[in-house]
Design a protein around this motif. Sequence first.
Motif, PDB file in Angstrom:
ATOM      1  N   MET A  73       1.775 -12.248  -4.038  1.00  0.00           N
ATOM      2  CA  MET A  73       1.917 -10.806  -4.202  1.00  0.00           C
ATOM      3  C   MET A  73       0.843 -10.136  -3.370  1.00  0.00           C
ATOM      4  N   ASN A  74       1.223  -9.319  -2.406  1.00  0.00           N
ATOM      5  CA  ASN A  74       0.220  -8.717  -1.548  1.00  0.00           C
ATOM      6  C   ASN A  74       0.709  -7.379  -1.008  1.00  0.00           C
ATOM      7  N   ILE A  75       0.519  -6.321  -1.782  1.00  0.00           N
ATOM      8  CA  ILE A  75       0.753  -4.961  -1.299  1.00  0.00           C
ATOM      9  C   ILE A  75      -0.596  -4.276  -1.354  1.00  0.00           C
ATOM     10  N   ALA A  76      -1.277  -4.283  -0.228  1.00  0.00           N
ATOM     11  CA  ALA A  76      -2.624  -3.722  -0.159  1.00  0.00           C
ATOM     12  C   ALA A  76      -2.573  -2.209  -0.078  1.00  0.00           C
ATOM     13  N   VAL A  77      -3.543  -1.572  -0.710  1.00  0.00           N
ATOM     14  CA  VAL A  77      -3.700  -0.124  -0.640  1.00  0.00           C
ATOM     15  C   VAL A  77      -5.175   0.192  -0.432  1.00  0.00           C
ATOM     16  N   GLN A  78      -5.419   1.395   0.027  1.00  0.00           N
ATOM     17  CA  GLN A  78      -6.777   1.907   0.151  1.00  0.00           C
ATOM     18  C   GLN A  78      -6.867   3.146  -0.727  1.00  0.00           C
ATOM     19  N   LEU A  79      -7.962   3.291  -1.447  1.00  0.00           N
ATOM     20  CA  LEU A  79      -8.152   4.446  -2.311  1.00  0.00           C
ATOM     21  C   LEU A  79      -9.128   5.408  -1.658  1.00  0.00           C
ATOM     22  N   GLU A  80      -8.767   6.694  -1.682  1.00  0.00           N
ATOM     23  CA  GLU A  80      -9.608   7.754  -1.132  1.00  0.00           C
ATOM     24  C   GLU A  80      -9.867   8.778  -2.229  1.00  0.00           C
ATOM     25  N   PRO A  81     -10.905   9.578  -2.090  1.00  0.00           N
ATOM     26  CA  PRO A  81     -11.158  10.615  -3.094  1.00  0.00           C
ATOM     27  C   PRO A  81      -9.966  11.562  -3.228  1.00  0.00           C
ATOM     28  N   SER A  82      -9.753  12.029  -4.435  1.00  0.00           N
ATOM     29  CA  SER A  82      -8.669  12.968  -4.705  1.00  0.00           C
ATOM     30  C   SER A  82      -8.922  14.284  -3.987  1.00  0.00           C
TER      31      SER A  82
ATOM     32  N   ARG B 258       5.096   1.551  16.481  1.00  0.00           N
ATOM     33  CA  ARG B 258       3.882   2.165  15.950  1.00  0.00           C
ATOM     34  C   ARG B 258       4.207   3.195  14.866  1.00  0.00           C
ATOM     35  N   GLY B 259       3.580   3.035  13.709  1.00  0.00           N
ATOM     36  CA  GLY B 259       3.717   3.995  12.620  1.00  0.00           C
ATOM     37  C   GLY B 259       4.931   3.806  11.739  1.00  0.00           C
ATOM     38  N   ILE B 260       5.883   2.950  12.126  1.00  0.00           N
ATOM     39  CA  ILE B 260       7.073   2.727  11.323  1.00  0.00           C
ATOM     40  C   ILE B 260       7.090   1.268  10.917  1.00  0.00           C
ATOM     41  N   SER B 261       7.328   1.033   9.647  1.00  0.00           N
ATOM     42  CA  SER B 261       7.253  -0.344   9.198  1.00  0.00           C
ATOM     43  C   SER B 261       8.021  -0.528   7.908  1.00  0.00           C
ATOM     44  N   SER B 262       8.299  -1.751   7.604  1.00  0.00           N
ATOM     45  CA  SER B 262       8.796  -2.094   6.280  1.00  0.00           C
ATOM     46  C   SER B 262       8.198  -3.441   5.909  1.00  0.00           C
ATOM     47  N   LEU B 263       8.068  -3.649   4.629  1.00  0.00           N
ATOM     48  CA  LEU B 263       7.454  -4.857   4.121  1.00  0.00           C
ATOM     49  C   LEU B 263       8.270  -5.291   2.922  1.00  0.00           C
ATOM     50  N   GLU B 264       8.587  -6.571   2.855  1.00  0.00           N
ATOM     51  CA  GLU B 264       9.300  -7.109   1.714  1.00  0.00           C
ATOM     52  C   GLU B 264       8.420  -8.146   1.046  1.00  0.00           C
ATOM     53  N   VAL B 265       8.272  -8.017  -0.276  1.00  0.00           N
ATOM     54  CA  VAL B 265       7.408  -8.905  -1.042  1.00  0.00           C
ATOM     55  C   VAL B 265       8.236  -9.515  -2.167  1.00  0.00           C
ATOM     56  N   ASP B 266       8.163 -10.823  -2.306  1.00  0.00           N
ATOM     57  CA  ASP B 266       8.832 -11.516  -3.409  1.00  0.00           C
ATOM     58  C   ASP B 266       7.790 -11.846  -4.471  1.00  0.00           C
ATOM     59  N   THR B 267       8.057 -11.452  -5.709  1.00  0.00           N
ATOM     60  CA  THR B 267       7.131 -11.724  -6.798  1.00  0.00           C
ATOM     61  C   THR B 267       7.855 -11.557  -8.120  1.00  0.00           C
ATOM     62  N   ALA B 268       7.240 -11.965  -9.176  1.00  0.00           N
ATOM     63  CA  ALA B 268       7.794 -11.715 -10.509  1.00  0.00           C
ATOM     64  C   ALA B 268       7.596 -10.242 -10.849  1.00  0.00           C
ATOM     65  N   ILE B 269       8.601  -9.633 -11.462  1.00  0.00           N
ATOM     66  CA  ILE B 269       8.506  -8.256 -11.949  1.00  0.00           C
ATOM     67  C   ILE B 269       8.798  -8.296 -13.443  1.00  0.00           C
ATOM     68  N   VAL B 270       7.864  -7.788 -14.232  1.00  0.00           N
ATOM     69  CA  VAL B 270       8.046  -7.686 -15.677  1.00  0.00           C
ATOM     70  C   VAL B 270       8.100  -6.208 -16.009  1.00  0.00           C
ATOM     71  N   ALA B 271       9.122  -5.804 -16.768  1.00  0.00           N
ATOM     72  CA  ALA B 271       9.276  -4.395 -17.143  1.00  0.00           C
ATOM     73  C   ALA B 271       9.219  -4.259 -18.660  1.00  0.00           C
ATOM     74  N   GLU B 272       8.542  -3.207 -19.093  1.00  0.00           N
ATOM     75  CA  GLU B 272       8.505  -2.876 -20.515  1.00  0.00           C
ATOM     76  C   GLU B 272       8.591  -1.364 -20.649  1.00  0.00           C
ATOM     77  N   SER B 273       9.100  -0.918 -21.788  1.00  0.00           N
ATOM     78  CA  SER B 273       9.224   0.521 -22.023  1.00  0.00           C
ATOM     79  C   SER B 273       8.958   0.816 -23.487  1.00  0.00           C
ATOM     80  N   ASP B 274       8.750   2.097 -23.777  1.00  0.00           N
ATOM     81  CA  ASP B 274       8.689   2.501 -25.165  1.00  0.00           C
ATOM     82  C   ASP B 274      10.118   2.500 -25.711  1.00  0.00           C
ATOM     83  N   SER B 275      10.281   2.737 -26.991  1.00  0.00           N
ATOM     84  CA  SER B 275      11.610   2.636 -27.611  1.00  0.00           C
ATOM     85  C   SER B 275      12.611   3.646 -27.058  1.00  0.00           C
ATOM     86  N   HIS B 276      12.140   4.777 -26.537  1.00  0.00           N
ATOM     87  CA  HIS B 276      13.029   5.806 -25.992  1.00  0.00           C
ATOM     88  C   HIS B 276      13.165   5.727 -24.472  1.00  0.00           C
TER      89      HIS B 276
END
Length: 169
Positions: free
Chosen positions: A1-10, A104-122
Motif C-alpha cells: 500500500m503506497n499512496i504518498a501525500v504531503q501535508l502543508e499548513p491549512s 507532465r502533470g497528468i498521471s494515474s496510479l493504481e494500488v492493490d490493497t485490502a479495503i475494510v469498510a465500516e459504518s454507523d447503523s444509519h
Amino acid sequence: MNIAVQLEPSSGAPPEVDYTWDKDTDILSAQVRPKANGDGMSGSVEVEGSDGSWLILDVAAGRINGIEVAVWPDVQKRSSLTPPADIEDARVVVPPPERRSAPRGISSLEVDTAIVAESDSHERVIHFRLGKSRASRTVRVATDLLLEVDRKSQIAGVWLLNVPPFPGE
C-alpha cells in the motif's frame, strides 16, 4: 500500500463536500468545492481491494478534489462509529508518481490493497481502512472528508462524514 501525500499548513476554512449517489450503480461520490487550482498532478488514484472493491481519488492541481466508492466492499455496521477526536486541519498534496513515460502533470496510479469498510447503523459515517491497520493521524481535507495518514506519509484510511441516505431509503 503506497499512496504518498504531503501535508502543508491549512489556508483558512476547509472546503465543503457535496455528496451524490447514483442509484443505478450504487456509486457514492464526494466532491470537494471549491475545487483546488494551481500547479500539481491531475489524474486519479485508484485503490482496488482484494475483494474487487474500488475507491477512486480524483486529484487535480495536486489536491484531492473528490472520492468515489465505485464498487463497495462488505460494510461492517456498528451501532455507532465516531471519527477520531484529534483532527488536524491541513492541505493535502498528492505528488505525482515516479514515471518517466507519463505526460507532465497528468498521471494515474493504481494500488492493490485490502479495503475494510465500516459504518454507523444509519450509514451516515463511513470509514475505509486501506491496507493493514497501523498508527496514523487524522487530517481534514474538507468539512466532511478526513484522511488517515501514517508515519510514512501514506494514506491509511478515509472517513466520509454526514453522508446522505441512499435514494429511496
